[in-house]
Enzyme design. Structure first.
Site, short mmCIF file in Angstrom:
data_model
loop_
_atom_site.label_atom_id
_atom_site.label_comp_id
_atom_site.label_asym_id
_atom_site.label_seq_id
_atom_site.Cartn_x
_atom_site.Cartn_y
_atom_site.Cartn_z
N LYS A 129 0.81 -1.22 0.00
CA LYS A 129 0.00 0.00 0.00
C LYS A 129 0.84 1.27 0.00
O LYS A 129 0.41 2.32 -0.46
CB LYS A 129 -0.89 0.04 1.25
CG LYS A 129 -1.88 -1.07 1.39
CD LYS A 129 -2.64 -0.94 2.72
CE LYS A 129 -3.53 -2.13 2.98
NZ LYS A 129 -2.78 -3.40 3.15
N GLY A 211 -3.59 -16.08 15.50
CA GLY A 211 -2.77 -15.53 14.42
C GLY A 211 -3.52 -14.54 13.54
O GLY A 211 -3.05 -14.15 12.48
N GLU A 214 -1.92 -9.20 15.14
CA GLU A 214 -0.49 -9.14 15.39
C GLU A 214 -0.24 -8.94 16.89
O GLU A 214 -1.11 -8.48 17.62
CB GLU A 214 0.12 -7.92 14.66
CG GLU A 214 -0.29 -7.75 13.23
CD GLU A 214 0.71 -8.38 12.27
OE1 GLU A 214 1.83 -8.73 12.70
OE2 GLU A 214 0.37 -8.53 11.08
N ASP A 225 -5.34 0.57 9.27
CA ASP A 225 -5.38 -0.29 8.08
C ASP A 225 -6.65 -0.01 7.26
O ASP A 225 -6.59 0.12 6.03
CB ASP A 225 -5.32 -1.77 8.50
CG ASP A 225 -5.45 -2.70 7.30
OD1 ASP A 225 -4.52 -2.73 6.48
OD2 ASP A 225 -6.48 -3.39 7.18
N LYS A 229 -6.85 1.61 3.38
CA LYS A 229 -7.59 1.01 2.26
C LYS A 229 -8.62 1.96 1.68
O LYS A 229 -8.76 2.07 0.46
CB LYS A 229 -8.24 -0.30 2.71
CG LYS A 229 -7.23 -1.44 2.89
CD LYS A 229 -7.88 -2.68 3.49
CE LYS A 229 -6.83 -3.77 3.74
NZ LYS A 229 -7.27 -4.71 4.78
#
Lengths: 345, 345
Positions: A129, A211, A214, A225, A229
């Site tokens: 990105k 998982g 993070e 995030d 986007k």
């Protein structure tokens, strides 16, 4: 048969998965689309493996990499210290595939690679990105000058075709707003809190154990995030020239089970929503937790699924959801974009 | 600037709405896509209005039609008795837009128009299912010979981009199955039964009063409309050569509230689902009521909304839902496909 000569930058999980996928699918793509995908150069931190003409012997190369080999040491093809910028300057390729980790300070090393590739008239297909979140306007202008194209499906939801709907499926319609659940981690946490009455801390811990989150989860849970986007989507679709600091962002770290309960009581569902409102060509973006009506098309997107709703004037609302969020999903999105460089000349 | 010269066949609701939409959007489309859409001929039952060179004066033509005028009587352009086939034979166009009512006996009059257009190398953009449900294989072969293309978004869910996902957004991925809620009327009835405990008869009556179901509802409620759409989708995506009689079809006419209750008890939702299963290039289709898990991406599509889920090997499941089911939605899908003829050369 059309040939696309490819230079791949970055040999992490997504880069490796992409190479494997291309090896598996190359014949299908030749037959179905008349397109021959030629991996000619792979660059990582220490240098490059490059076939100055033709393609890298992929079976050997992948076995070599699997055994811990670095591209620059690949016998017969390795060039120690050859950087991505030098490789693009020195040799000819049709497409730069960018898979290095997102860097939101200055977009490097991808930013330099992308600018040099655009100067040479190459198309860009990116899972990264960084350069586009930071400098989309400048890069788009460069691309227009050299008649290059920028494809960022893999950076805007991976296998979820967020960009295709806005660019292709709503062609001829005017988009008036976009709402997206664009981050799987936060949606997982909110779903856990909603369905299982977890506290934020417990839900985050579970996401980390699985998982999905993070160890240092701030990029996701603070909403950055999602912001990155929606900035990419809005700038690409509307030439909106919006910087990341123009976007009010509120994450989910302060959400309590009380907030969730309150939403349930009102027959609503609490979700972290990235929005773009378009009024008279003015675009404004926001990321924040929102109480969606239960009938909202994004309300039933649960756990680490993502989705995006386009509201248009002539087509009503079109929502797309799902798509694998994994290295394979990202690699599949890269392959799709490579095919699109060919389908959309 | 690229020009597409268009002949429109059929001047019902969808045809008229399409003309109006093109008039409104022509300038946007020129600016955004470098495409000039020229409506040069409109044919209905009694003849045609045709601009032998250039375009019809659209403002005048639409005012004329609005006042009950027939194309063949449009001053200066009308040609009484000029049929669609004759018009295509005699004059040159780039695209045939087909909006006559679907005829599943022999596909006429559209079938003849489409074959003549394909022989002349024209692209087809159709809201009409008839010729493609009945003769897709033959028409596709003709199109391949003359390098024409067939675009049927408007016939396969209108503004819901059922085909785009399968053709474009999953490029490079292998589709292993498709599930669709492809008919708004039956989904409305089942939703009413599910949420409001209606009987089938009461829900149907309400759908009829609201104009969602036809007075003669069998095409919808017997599952044939869903079948027609899944046949179109499967034949287009997989060259599957499936005829309508190859598809087992069960509608919703025998569903009782007891069936709905049973599904609820099992934490499921009863929906009319059209499916395509693809195994080793063998495609099998079916339409029948199915109990979907509540977490299935189609389970929360309610009332007259539609949706389709593609299951793929590398992208996971991608679902698209929504899109206006109205003459405007169908017209918007036609306009989108016209733009796609230009974007996908």
């Amino acid at each position: 048969m059309k040939t696309k000569r490819i230079i791949l930058c970055g040999l992490g999980n997504v880069g490796k998965t992409f190479l494997k996928l291309v090896a598996e699918r190359a014949e299908d793509v030749r037959q179905k689309y008349g397109l021959s995908i030629e991996i000619s150069c792979v660059v990582d931190l220490g240098g490059a493996a490059i076939a100055e003409k033709g393609v890298l012997p992929m079976t050997d190369f992948m076995a070599f990499v699997k055994n811990g080999g670095q591209p620059e040491r690949f016998p017969g093809y390795g060039q120690k210290g050859l950087s991505i910028v030098e490789a693009i300057r020195k040799y000819d390729f049709d497409i730069l595939i960018e898979t290095t980790p997102t860097n939101l300070r200055n977009g490097e090393p991808a930013y330099s690679a992308v600018t040099v590739a655009l100067e040479k008239g190459m198309d860009i297909v990116s899972a990264d990105k960084g350069p586009f979140v930071l400098y989309y306007d400048k890069l788009k202008k460069m691309a227009d000058v050299s008649r290059s194209r920028i494809f960022i499906s893999a950076a805007t939801g991976a296998a979820l075709p967020t960009m295709d709907i806005g660019r292709f499926s709503t062609a001829g319609s005017t988009i008036t707003s976009i709402e997206g659940i664009l981050n799987g981690t936060t949606n997982f946490i909110l779903t856990k809190m909603n369905l299982e009455k977890s506290s934020y801390a417990d839900a985050l811990k579970e996401a980390q154990i699985m998982g999905i989150a993070e160890t240092e989860p701030s990029l996701d849970v603070e909403g950055y995030d999602s912001r990155n986007k929606i900035v990419l989507i809005a700038n690409t679709l509307f030439d909106a020239k919006i910087g990341i600091n123009d976007v009010p962002v509120k994450g989910i770290t302060e959400i309590t089970y009380e907030d969730i309960k309150k939403a349930i009581k009102e027959e609503k569902v609490l979700k972290l929503v990235a929005t773009a409102e378009i009024r008279k060509r003015e675009v404004s973006l926001e990321v924040s937790p929102k109480r969606l009506d239960k009938t909202h098309p994004l309300a039933s997107i649960n756990f680490s699924e993502k989705g995006i709703t386009y509201t248009t004037d002539t087509m009503g609302q079109v929502t797309v959801l799902g798509g694998k969020s994994s290295p394979l999903g990202a690699a599949a999105a890269l392959l799709k974009d490579v095919i699109h460089t060919h389908l959309l000349p």
